[in-house]
Design a protein around this motif. Structure first.
Motif, short mmCIF file in Angstrom:
data_model
loop_
_atom_site.label_atom_id
_atom_site.label_comp_id
_atom_site.label_asym_id
_atom_site.label_seq_id
_atom_site.Cartn_x
_atom_site.Cartn_y
_atom_site.Cartn_z
N ASP A 287 0.78 -0.96 -0.30
CA ASP A 287 -0.19 0.17 -0.28
C ASP A 287 0.81 1.13 0.05
N LYS A 288 0.84 1.52 -1.17
CA LYS A 288 2.09 3.02 -0.93
C LYS A 288 1.47 4.38 0.20
N GLU A 289 0.20 4.48 -0.38
CA GLU A 289 0.24 6.02 0.59
C GLU A 289 0.14 4.98 2.71
N ILE A 290 0.36 3.99 2.97
CA ILE A 290 0.82 3.70 4.51
C ILE A 290 1.96 3.44 3.92
N GLU A 291 2.71 3.48 2.81
CA GLU A 291 4.28 3.10 3.22
C GLU A 291 4.76 4.38 3.37
N SER A 292 4.15 5.70 2.42
CA SER A 292 4.65 6.76 2.76
C SER A 292 4.88 7.07 4.26
N ILE A 293 3.20 7.19 4.61
CA ILE A 293 3.61 7.96 5.96
C ILE A 293 3.93 6.60 7.02
N ALA A 294 5.21 5.11 6.84
CA ALA A 294 6.06 4.52 7.63
C ALA A 294 6.68 5.38 7.21
N LYS A 295 7.67 6.33 6.14
CA LYS A 295 8.84 6.46 5.37
C LYS A 295 8.55 7.70 5.94
N ILE A 384 8.68 -8.71 15.66
CA ILE A 384 8.00 -8.35 14.12
C ILE A 384 7.21 -9.13 13.78
N LEU A 385 7.45 -10.75 13.80
CA LEU A 385 6.93 -12.10 13.54
C LEU A 385 6.10 -11.80 14.44
N ILE A 386 5.38 -11.41 15.34
CA ILE A 386 3.99 -11.57 16.40
C ILE A 386 3.43 -9.95 15.55
N LEU A 387 4.06 -9.42 15.06
CA LEU A 387 3.34 -8.36 14.87
C LEU A 387 2.67 -8.52 12.70
N PHE A 388 3.44 -10.04 12.56
CA PHE A 388 3.13 -9.33 10.86
C PHE A 388 1.50 -9.94 10.24
N PRO A 389 0.98 -11.02 11.20
CA PRO A 389 -0.41 -11.63 10.85
C PRO A 389 -1.02 -10.48 11.35
N SER A 390 -0.74 -9.87 11.60
CA SER A 390 -2.06 -8.15 12.40
C SER A 390 -2.13 -7.31 11.48
N LEU A 391 -0.70 -7.23 10.92
CA LEU A 391 -0.57 -5.74 9.44
C LEU A 391 -1.25 -6.57 7.86
N LYS A 392 -1.26 -7.85 7.84
CA LYS A 392 -1.61 -8.67 6.94
C LYS A 392 -2.78 -8.75 7.47
N MET A 393 -3.93 -8.51 7.91
CA MET A 393 -4.99 -8.95 8.42
C MET A 393 -6.21 -7.59 7.95
N GLY A 394 -4.51 -6.85 8.06
CA GLY A 394 -5.26 -4.95 7.54
C GLY A 394 -5.14 -4.70 6.43
N GLN A 395 -4.33 -5.51 5.64
CA GLN A 395 -3.90 -4.71 4.24
C GLN A 395 -5.69 -5.45 3.49
N LYS A 396 -5.60 -7.00 3.65
CA LYS A 396 -6.81 -7.90 3.48
C LYS A 396 -7.97 -6.96 3.87
N ILE A 397 -8.67 -6.48 4.92
CA ILE A 397 -9.61 -5.89 5.58
C ILE A 397 -9.53 -4.43 4.85
N ASN A 398 -8.54 -4.11 4.04
CA ASN A 398 -8.62 -2.57 3.85
C ASN A 398 -8.93 -3.00 1.85
N LYS A 399 -7.79 -3.51 1.34
CA LYS A 399 -8.62 -4.12 0.11
C LYS A 399 -10.57 -4.32 0.16
N GLU A 400 -10.87 -5.07 1.31
CA GLU A 400 -12.52 -5.65 1.39
C GLU A 400 -12.74 -3.81 1.25
N LEU A 401 -12.36 -2.52 2.17
CA LEU A 401 -12.65 -1.58 1.50
C LEU A 401 -13.09 -1.00 1.04
N ILE A 402 -11.72 -0.74 0.11
CA ILE A 402 -11.90 -0.27 -1.62
C ILE A 402 -12.59 -0.80 -2.04
#
Length: 412
Positions: A287-295, A384-402
């Motif tokens: 997600d380019k927008e999320i990447e921009s916020i992170a950078k 990182i390993l513990i948090l990774f599933p939460s981010l993947k779930m968030g990306q999936k939800i974001n795609k469904e919202l779009i």
């Protein structure tokens, strides 16, 4: 929407704490005491401190405004007037709350309620003001071009809900003042923090850490920010004195001291969750927008300023991150305590300068012990390993919202 405000404030806070603070790591490493003139230091300190105060210091005003605006918009009410009413209410309550501890008008106005660490109250105030406009305000349709008559008509239609909101704010403010209700009172926070900082018992340290991180996730960041400041407790001084006398901290009297565990390993100087998420986003997000916020927030996050990312991602009040935010610091502390018990690493006993990157706190706090640094990196990888599933779930939800949004527009 308030991510830019939070990020600007965090950048200036990093400047203030790292460049224009004589007790900071960068200030001392670069020898700014001799290289920086007094004029430059004064100007930099005034500018950075001022920007921190008008962004992070009164962040609650902006939060209350937008909370009321978006609540009123759901019901097609006048959003601008709702936002103004919410600003009046939150500012008045903050003023009366601050008067109890200070007779100075300026200090009373800049109360803890308005700080970015207390935004939950501002969200609630804005929401209830928006609901007042929902029940008592007239429907409003936004016009592209407004003349004096339409603006006057808007103001007249908003008088009743605005007055009700102000009266409700007056009642709340008077209750706060006369009954000495100390919203976000520092005394109770210090009591909670003190019990953790001075404790050498894991069954006390770990649950209080989880409670503090739960508050932070919910928009009350004062307990956590207090935990991450330097501790001058008797136990911390005893550990430091022992380490100085014996040349190492392996057998300090308080091996599992709460303040040391939280700062060095639990939250790693306020960067544990935020920096972990930033790295995951930069490595795995598409997600380019999320990447921009992170950078944009990478630098302040590395130096202990997670507020911009926490607001913009968001982390605060996001159910996706509730479990990892609460449990990751506790897991870090338990693993670190186990490593200390088997003498794999030594406790963090030495004072750490302000503005030290969170990953390096254990390294400097152990007087340059490389095992502690390597252990911190391994903990960070585990996070990182513990948090990774939460981010993947968030990306999936974001795609469904779009996809849902596109379908809704098509149907419309």
């Amino acid at each position: 929407m308030l991510m830019p405000v939070a990020t600007i404030g965090v950048y200036f806070r990093v400047l203030r704490d790292c460049i224009f603070s004589p007790d900071s790591l960068i200030y001392n490493i670069l020898n700014f005491d001799y290289l920086m003139s007094d004029q430059i230091w004064n100007i930099g300190n005034v500018l950075s401190s001022g920007m921190v105060r008008v962004t992070l210091g009164i962040f609650g005003i902006y939060v209350a405004y937008f909370s009321a605006v978006h609540t009123a918009r759901l019901y097609h009410k006048d959003t601008t007037m709702a936002g103004i009413a919410a600003v009046i209410v939150i500012t008045f309550c903050a003023y009366l709350s601050g008067l109890g501890s200070s007779n100075n008008l300026q200090q009373a106005l800049y109360s803890r309620i308005l700080n970015i660490n207390g935004i939950l109250i501002a969200i609630i105030v804005g929401y209830f003001v928006g609901q007042i406009f929902h029940f008592f305000g007239k429907n409003h349709v936004h016009l592209k071009n407004e003349n004096i008559n339409t603006i006057r008509h808007r103001a007249w239609n908003s008088i009743l809900p605005t007055l009700i909101s102000v009266v409700a704010g007056l009642i709340l403010g008077l209750l706060i003042y006369f009954f000495k209700i100390r919203l976000l009172d520092s005394f109770y926070i210090k009591s909670l923090v003190g019990s953790l900082q001075n404790s050498n018992k894991l069954f006390v340290v770990v649950p209080i850490t989880m409670l503090a991180t739960l508050f932070w996730w919910g928009g009350i960041g004062y307990p956590l920010s207090s935990l991450l400041t330097s501790s001058n407790s008797g136990a911390a001084i005893a550990n430091m004195n022992y380490a100085l006398r014996h040349g190492n901290a392996a057998n300090v009297p308080y091996k599992y001291l709460g303040s040391s565990l939280v700062q060095a390993y639990g939250w790693m100087g306020d960067v544990c969750i935020a920096l972990t998420l930033t790295v995951i986003i930069l490595l795995f997000s598409h997600d380019k927008e999320i990447e921009s916020i992170a950078k944009l927030n990478l630098l302040p996050v590395a130096f202990g300023g997670p507020q911009g990312l926490a607001v913009g991602l968001p982390i605060i009040l996001n159910p996706l991150y509730l479990v990892p935010v609460v449990f990751i610091p506790a897991i870090n502390e338990l693993i670190a305590a186990g490593a200390i018990a088997v003498h794999l690493i030594v406790p963090s006993a030495y004072p750490v300068l302000r503005g030290t990157p969170g990953i390096l706190i254990a390294f400097f706090g152990s007087n340059g012990n490389w095992k502690c640094f390597a252990f911190t990196i391994l903990l960070f990888i585990l996070d990182i390993l513990i948090l990774f599933p939460s981010l993947k779930m968030g990306q999936k939800i974001n795609k469904e919202l779009i996809a849902y949004d596109k379908q809704a527009r098509y149907d419309f």
